[in-house]
Design an enzyme around this catalytic site. Structure first.
Site, short mmCIF file in Angstrom:
data_model
loop_
_atom_site.label_atom_id
_atom_site.label_comp_id
_atom_site.label_asym_id
_atom_site.label_seq_id
_atom_site.Cartn_x
_atom_site.Cartn_y
_atom_site.Cartn_z
N ARG A 250 -13.63 -0.16 6.80
CA ARG A 250 -12.45 0.04 5.93
C ARG A 250 -12.21 1.52 5.62
O ARG A 250 -11.73 1.88 4.55
CB ARG A 250 -12.57 -0.77 4.63
N SER B 182 -8.56 -9.34 0.30
CA SER B 182 -9.89 -9.19 -0.29
C SER B 182 -9.89 -7.96 -1.19
O SER B 182 -9.62 -6.86 -0.72
CB SER B 182 -10.95 -9.00 0.79
N GLU C 201 -11.86 -2.57 -2.31
CA GLU C 201 -11.25 -2.28 -1.00
C GLU C 201 -9.77 -1.95 -1.22
O GLU C 201 -9.21 -1.06 -0.58
CB GLU C 201 -11.39 -3.52 -0.10
C1 LIG Z 1 -3.21 -12.32 2.41
C2 LIG Z 1 -3.85 -11.04 2.88
C3 LIG Z 1 -4.80 -11.05 3.87
C4 LIG Z 1 -5.41 -9.86 4.30
N1 LIG Z 1 -6.36 -9.93 5.28
C5 LIG Z 1 -6.93 -8.79 5.71
C6 LIG Z 1 -7.93 -8.83 6.73
O1 LIG Z 1 -8.26 -9.88 7.27
N2 LIG Z 1 -8.49 -7.65 7.12
C7 LIG Z 1 -8.13 -6.45 6.56
O2 LIG Z 1 -8.67 -5.41 6.96
N3 LIG Z 1 -7.19 -6.40 5.59
C8 LIG Z 1 -6.59 -7.53 5.15
N4 LIG Z 1 -5.64 -7.46 4.17
C9 LIG Z 1 -5.31 -6.16 3.56
C10 LIG Z 1 -4.18 -5.38 4.24
O3 LIG Z 1 -3.28 -6.23 4.92
C11 LIG Z 1 -4.74 -4.32 5.18
O4 LIG Z 1 -5.58 -3.41 4.50
C12 LIG Z 1 -3.62 -3.52 5.86
O5 LIG Z 1 -4.18 -2.70 6.85
C13 LIG Z 1 -2.85 -2.63 4.87
O6 LIG Z 1 -1.67 -2.17 5.52
P1 LIG Z 1 -0.35 -1.86 4.67
O7 LIG Z 1 0.68 -1.35 5.59
O8 LIG Z 1 0.02 -3.03 3.86
O9 LIG Z 1 -0.88 -0.69 3.76
P2 LIG Z 1 -0.46 -0.39 2.26
O10 LIG Z 1 -0.99 -1.46 1.36
O11 LIG Z 1 0.99 -0.08 2.19
O12 LIG Z 1 -1.29 0.94 2.00
C14 LIG Z 1 -2.71 0.91 2.01
C15 LIG Z 1 -3.18 2.37 2.05
O13 LIG Z 1 -2.79 2.93 3.30
C16 LIG Z 1 -2.00 4.10 3.10
N5 LIG Z 1 -0.98 4.11 4.16
C17 LIG Z 1 -0.15 3.11 4.52
N6 LIG Z 1 0.62 3.48 5.56
C18 LIG Z 1 0.28 4.75 5.84
C19 LIG Z 1 0.74 5.70 6.81
N7 LIG Z 1 1.70 5.42 7.69
N8 LIG Z 1 0.17 6.93 6.81
C20 LIG Z 1 -0.80 7.25 5.93
N9 LIG Z 1 -1.26 6.40 4.99
C21 LIG Z 1 -0.73 5.16 4.95
C22 LIG Z 1 -1.40 3.94 1.71
O14 LIG Z 1 -1.14 5.21 1.12
C23 LIG Z 1 -2.53 3.22 0.98
O15 LIG Z 1 -3.49 4.12 0.47
C24 LIG Z 1 -5.03 -8.63 3.73
C25 LIG Z 1 -4.04 -8.60 2.72
C26 LIG Z 1 -3.45 -9.79 2.31
C27 LIG Z 1 -2.38 -9.74 1.24
#
Ligand SMILES: Cc1cc2nc3c(=O)[nH]c(=O)nc-3n(C[C@H](O)[C@H](O)[C@H](O)COP(=O)(O)OP(=O)(O)OC[C@H]3O[C@@H](n4cnc5c(N)ncnc54)[C@H](O)[C@@H]3O)c2cc1C
Length: 302
Positions: free
Chosen positions: A171, A221, A291
């Site tokens: 992560r 999570s 996380e």
């Molecule tokens: C139902 C559910 C299930 C999930 N299952 C998993 C799983 O199985 N495995 C897992 O790893 N995660 C899981 N997640 C968490 C999440 O989907 C991941 O961490 C995902 O990678 C986050 O991406 P995001 O675009 O939503 O990031 P955001 O939530 O928008 O941002 C997360 C972080 O990334 C940064 N960020 C986002 N985009 C950029 C960019 N382009 N450049 C620089 N920084 C950036 C943001 O500033 C922030 O600090 C789950 C979430 C949910 C709601």
């Protein structure tokens, strides 16, 4: 801060005082002073340059699926990259813009009979967020397939970073340390069988739906897996499933999730997180590290 930034970029959608609860997966969070939806690399670069010149703080987010934005919101400029969706396929290489949905990217790969991204079929993030977090599931991780990433450095310079230099670990990626903005990623995949790839994705999604409270708003999570333990089991064993503060509740379906059951605020989420950390530490002597990324400002005291 004035609305000069809105006037400076007439071609970019920029909303003012926009509630981020509209965008976060938890449906919580205060307003962004300015919320921009750039649609190109040039637009992101110009916004970043402008913000730097005017000392405006910048926050970049993707699908907001791993975020808790505090109820006071985020000062300065927030960029949501989800309108940057372009992709190209070159042999077994798939290059995708940062705002593309990871779930849609797994479908693109399947459609092109490219294997390697099946593990991500149900991860509701963007490509940028997945690189930032080194998202992973069911034994797979973005680090296994990320060949290179195009970023903007904090001083708005374009740069390509190869996977080996992204310092991926659980992560974690180097993007978190450097403050780079991820613009796109190239995934190195392998030729596979489209039907088998689809079957694997369906299987993983069925497992996910059986175990996770996908029917309610959440941020996935909440806690990292502590070495030698599972966060969900520790929380379950501490008797915390169903614990609720305000509208946020430790899921009764999966103890690692905190769900929004009744108009929760970010403060409700933070209260549940702190309670869970305190009880698990007291009963099981393990510190649960979050996380989920917690950003923004606490609400002004009333
Ligand atoms: C139902 C559910 C299930 C999930 N299952 C998993 C799983 O199985 N495995 C897992 O790893 N995660 C899981 N997640 C968490 C999440 O989907 C991941 O961490 C995902 O990678 C986050 O991406 P995001 O675009 O939503 O990031 P955001 O939530 O928008 O941002 C997360 C972080 O990334 C940064 N960020 C986002 N985009 C950029 C960019 N382009 N450049 C620089 N920084 C950036 C943001 O500033 C922030 O600090 C789950 C979430 C949910 C709601």
């Amino acid at each position: 801060m004035t609305d000069e930034i809105v006037a400076a970029f007439p071609d970019i959608d920029i909303l003012t005082h926009e509630p981020l609860s509209t965008y976060t997966n938890t449906k919580t969070g205060g307003p962004a002073d300015f919320l921009a939806f750039p649609e190109s690399v040039t637009a992101v670069q110009q916004l970043l340059q402008y913000a730097n010149e005017h000392q405006i703080p910048v926050t970049v987010i993707g699908n907001a699926s791993n975020l808790i934005v505090k109820d006071g919101g985020i000062r300065g400029l927030v960029m949501i990259l989800t309108r940057m969706q372009q992709h190209t396929i070159d042999g077994t290489h798939l290059t995708v813009a940062a705002g593309a949905s990871l779930i849609e990217v797994t479908k693109l790969a399947q459609h092109a009979s490219l294997s390697g991204l099946e593990f991500a079929a149900g991860i509701p993030g963007s490509v940028g967020g997945a690189i930032f977090m080194n998202a992973g599931a069911y034994g797979g991780e973005i680090s296994n397939v990320a060949e290179s990433v195009q970023v903007l450095t904090p001083d708005a310079q374009l740069k390509t970073i190869v996977g080996a230099d992204l310092d991926f670990s659980y992560r974690h990626s180097r993007v978190q340390d450097e403050g780079d903005v991820v613009l796109s990623a190239t995934f190195a995949l392998t030729s596979g069988d489209g039907t088998a790839i689809q079957a694997e994705m369906d299987d993983l999604n069925a497992k996910r739906a059986a175990k996770q409270p996908l029917e309610l708003p959440s941020c996935g999570s909440v806690f990292k897996r502590p070495t030698g333990y599972f966060a969900g089991k520790l929380i379950h064993d501490a008797g915390l499933q169903g614990y609720q503060f305000g509208g946020a509740q430790v899921s009764t379906k999966h103890a690692g999730f905190i769900v929004n059951v009744d108009h929760a605020t970010a403060s409700d989420y933070l209260a549940v997180i702190q309670h869970v950390q305190a009880v698990v530490f007291e009963k099981e002597h393990v510190h649960l590290e979050t996380e989920v990324r917690i950003i923004g400002e606490a609400p002004a005291a009333s």
